[in-house]
Structures are given as structure tokens and as C-alpha cells.
Write a protein that holds these residues in place. Structure first.
Motif, short mmCIF file in Angstrom:
data_model
loop_
_atom_site.label_atom_id
_atom_site.label_comp_id
_atom_site.label_asym_id
_atom_site.label_seq_id
_atom_site.Cartn_x
_atom_site.Cartn_y
_atom_site.Cartn_z
N LYS A 1 1.04 -1.19 -0.07
CA LYS A 1 0.05 0.01 -0.09
C LYS A 1 0.92 1.26 -0.03
CE LYS A 1 -4.40 -1.02 -0.35
NZ LYS A 1 -4.04 -2.01 -1.24
N VAL A 2 2.01 1.16 0.73
CA VAL A 2 2.84 2.25 0.75
C VAL A 2 3.46 2.67 -0.52
CG1 VAL A 2 5.02 3.10 1.43
CG2 VAL A 2 3.56 2.20 3.14
N VAL A 3 3.71 1.62 -1.24
CA VAL A 3 4.29 1.69 -2.66
C VAL A 3 3.46 2.37 -3.63
CG1 VAL A 3 5.42 0.60 -4.59
CG2 VAL A 3 6.12 0.12 -2.12
N SER A 4 2.27 1.63 -3.73
CA SER A 4 1.13 1.86 -4.56
C SER A 4 0.61 3.42 -4.56
CB SER A 4 -0.20 1.02 -4.62
OG SER A 4 -0.79 0.91 -3.32
N VAL A 5 0.42 3.75 -3.26
CA VAL A 5 -0.10 5.11 -2.92
C VAL A 5 0.86 6.19 -3.24
CG1 VAL A 5 -1.23 6.67 -1.04
CG2 VAL A 5 -1.83 4.30 -1.09
N SER A 6 2.22 5.81 -2.78
CA SER A 6 3.31 6.68 -3.18
C SER A 6 3.37 7.62 -4.76
CB SER A 6 4.80 6.49 -2.54
OG SER A 6 4.54 6.36 -0.93
N LEU A 7 3.25 5.97 -5.33
CA LEU A 7 3.53 6.30 -6.68
C LEU A 7 2.36 7.17 -7.25
CD1 LEU A 7 4.87 2.60 -7.69
CD2 LEU A 7 6.17 4.69 -7.67
N MET A 8 1.16 6.87 -6.89
CA MET A 8 0.11 7.47 -7.45
C MET A 8 -0.09 9.00 -7.10
SD MET A 8 -1.43 5.87 -9.58
CE MET A 8 -2.44 7.14 -10.17
N SER A 9 0.38 9.16 -5.80
CA SER A 9 0.55 10.60 -5.20
C SER A 9 1.53 11.35 -5.83
CB SER A 9 0.80 10.49 -3.71
OG SER A 9 -0.01 9.89 -3.10
N LEU A 10 2.74 10.48 -6.08
CA LEU A 10 3.77 11.43 -7.22
C LEU A 10 3.31 11.86 -8.48
CD1 LEU A 10 7.03 9.46 -5.72
CD2 LEU A 10 6.33 11.67 -5.44
N MET A 11 2.59 10.76 -9.07
CA MET A 11 2.17 11.00 -10.38
C MET A 11 1.02 12.33 -10.46
SD MET A 11 0.16 8.45 -12.81
CE MET A 11 1.39 7.95 -13.69
#
Length: 288
Positions: A114-124
Motif C-alpha cells: 500500500k505504501v508503494v502504490s499510494v506513493s507512486l500515485m501521489s507522485l504522479m
């Protein structure tokens, strides 16, 4: 192989897979990027407005330039806290978390994912706003030092907000309750933290309360990376306070990373087939 390391590797793979799945889903992708597009349109509309009758008049800082860091801060806070909490509560309600619990160190792998997926979408979502703004809004420029500041502030900001989202998602019974409560709390913090207007306009005691939370420091750090030193006239103490920003965000990150796994494990221990079926029954009653 060490079970914790194995769980981290699985979590990284899971997070990347969830991110790729989001990119292929028009509904999921739209829910993440819609706010960025709306904010971009608003900033472009404000790009010609000068800061007349303010302390920033004549500094070359436009209203759009001043609002840009705050807009990025809002995207990061809502992505890190609200999205994480909502996704965790949803997975808890539909049984995804219960299935993860059934595997060795599955809860750890789930949290890493969850940390990885949410971080990537937040950065995008931040890049969708940031890149066109730099190209289209006059006066919005980056120096090499400003770019480095942006990187470490965003990194610490994610570390400070993602665990808070995990904690909130573990405490609320369903995603509807998460949205209903967290949106109000986050909006209140954004208002008192000087994200869109100088915190000096607020009563002194309010500014001290705001500085106890990471939202204020995230906004300050982003402003320091994007605004000229002329904008310091509106800041507390007339300084960007980089050391204090790093310390405050780092402290919230450390606290969250210590508390979040404990809260998540405690919540996961209470998960069972019986509790899952009871939540499904209540959900069907609400729909009916």
C-alpha cells in the motif's frame, strides 16, 4: 530466506502491480488525477493576478505562483492520508486484509504494498500538476537547490503522512466513515496551517497549534523550494526554517512508522470470517 525480507519483497511487487493496475483502469486513474487537472485549471486562471495590496506586492510573486506549493501540499496530504486510509478500510471490508493475514508476515507485505502504490500515485498526481505549471505559469522557476529541497520535502512528507493514513484506516470500520471524518479533519488542518494564505493572518495560538502538525511543515518546505526569498515576509520568523522542517516531518515519520505497524497488527488480529460476514451483512442492509 528471512520472512520479513521476503514479505518486503512481496510488498514491493504487490505495490508495483497495484500501481500498474490503476494505470489501466480509467475510473481509478480518473479519481486520482481529476483533482490535479482541476487545480491546474484554477492556477492557470490565476496566473495573471498580481499580489496587490499585500506584503508581496512588487516582488514578482503572482497569486498562482504563491498558490502552487500549497496545492501540491494538498495533493500529497490527501493522497498520503485519505487514500491510504480509504484503501485500507475498503480492503478490510471486502476481506483482502483477512486473506493477507493468512500468510506469514502477510500484514507486513500488505502494508509495504500500500505504501508503494499510494506513493507512486501521489507522485504522479503531483507531476501532472507540477510539470504543466512550470511550463505555463510565469515566474514559477526551479533552482538546483530548490529542486533538491522539493525532493527531500516530498520524501519526508510521504513518510509522515502514509503511516497516519494506515492508522486511520485501521481505526475506522468502513471506507464511508473514513471519508466522512478525515475530509473534515484534513480540511481544518489545511485551513489553519497557512497552506493557501499566510499563517501570520491567524491568531498566534492558532499558528502554534498548526505547527504541531505535519501539514504546516509540508507547506513551508514546498514554499521554500519554489518561491523566492522575497516571499519570506509572510513566513514565521522570516525564515524558511529547513532544519525545523526536516526535524518536524522526520519526527512525525518516525512516530507513524512505529505506531502504524502496531495498530495494523492489532486490527488484523481481530479480523475473522465472522466479523467479515457481519460487515457484509450490514453493508447489504445499507444498500437495501
Amino acid at each position: 530466506m528471512n520472512t520479513t525480507l521476503f514479505a518486503v519483497r512481496l510488498g514491493l511487487a504487490r505495490g508495483w502491480t497495484e500501481f500498474r493496475h490503476t494505470l489501466t483502469s480509467k475510473a481509478d486513474l480518473g479519481s486520482y488525477l481529476l483533482n490535479s487537472m482541476v487545480f491546474l485549471a484554477v492556477l492557470l486562471f490565476m496566473s495573471g493576478n498580481d499580489m496587490e495590496n499585500t506584503a508581496l506586492a512588487g516582488t514578482g510573486v503572482s497569486q498562482a505562483t504563491l498558490s502552487m506549493p500549497g496545492t501540491l501540499a494538498v495533493l500529497l496530504v490527501f493522497g498520503g492520508v485519505l487514500s491510504t486510509a480509504q484503501l485500507l478500510a475498503t480492503d478490510r471490508e471486502d476481506g483482502t486484509l483477512l486473506r493477507a493475514k493468512a500468510t506469514p508476515k502477510g500484514t507486513h507485505g500488505y502494508l509495504v504494498g500500500k505504501v508503494v502504490s499510494v506513493s507512486l500515485m501521489s507522485l504522479m498526481s503531483m507531476l501532472v500538476l507540477l510539470v504543466p505549471s512550470v511550463l505555463l505559469i510565469d515566474g514559477l522557476e526551479f533552482t538546483p537547490a530548490g529542486g533538491l529541497t522539493l525532493l527531500w520535502v516530498v520524501g519526508l512528507g510521504l513518510l509522515a503522512t502514509l503511516p497516519l493514513g494506515a492508522i486511520a484506516g485501521s481505526l475506522f470500520p468502513n471506507p464511508r466513515a473514513v471519508v466522512g471524518v478525515l475530509v473534515l479533519v484534513l480540511m481544518a488542518l489545511i485551513i489553519v496551517s497557512g497552506i493557501f494564505f499566510p499563517i501570520s493572518m491567524l491568531p498566534g495560538w492558532v499558528s502554534w497549534v498548526a505547527q504541531a502538525f505535519p501539514v504546516y511543515w509540508l507547506g513551508l518546505g514546498l514554499r521554500s523550494s519554489m518561491l523566492p526569498d522575497a516571499a519570506l515576509v509572510e513566513e514565521v520568523g522570516g525564515s524558511w526554517r529547513h532544519l525545523e522542517t526536516a526535524g518536524a516531518l522526520g519526527a512525525w515519520a518516525a512516530l507513524g512508522l512505529l505506531v502504524a505497524p502496531f495498530v495494523l497488527r492489532r486490527m488484523a488480529r481481530r479480523e475473522s470470517g465472522t466479523s467479515l460476514e457481519e460487515r457484509r451483512r450490514k453493508a447489504l442492509q445499507r444498500v437495501g
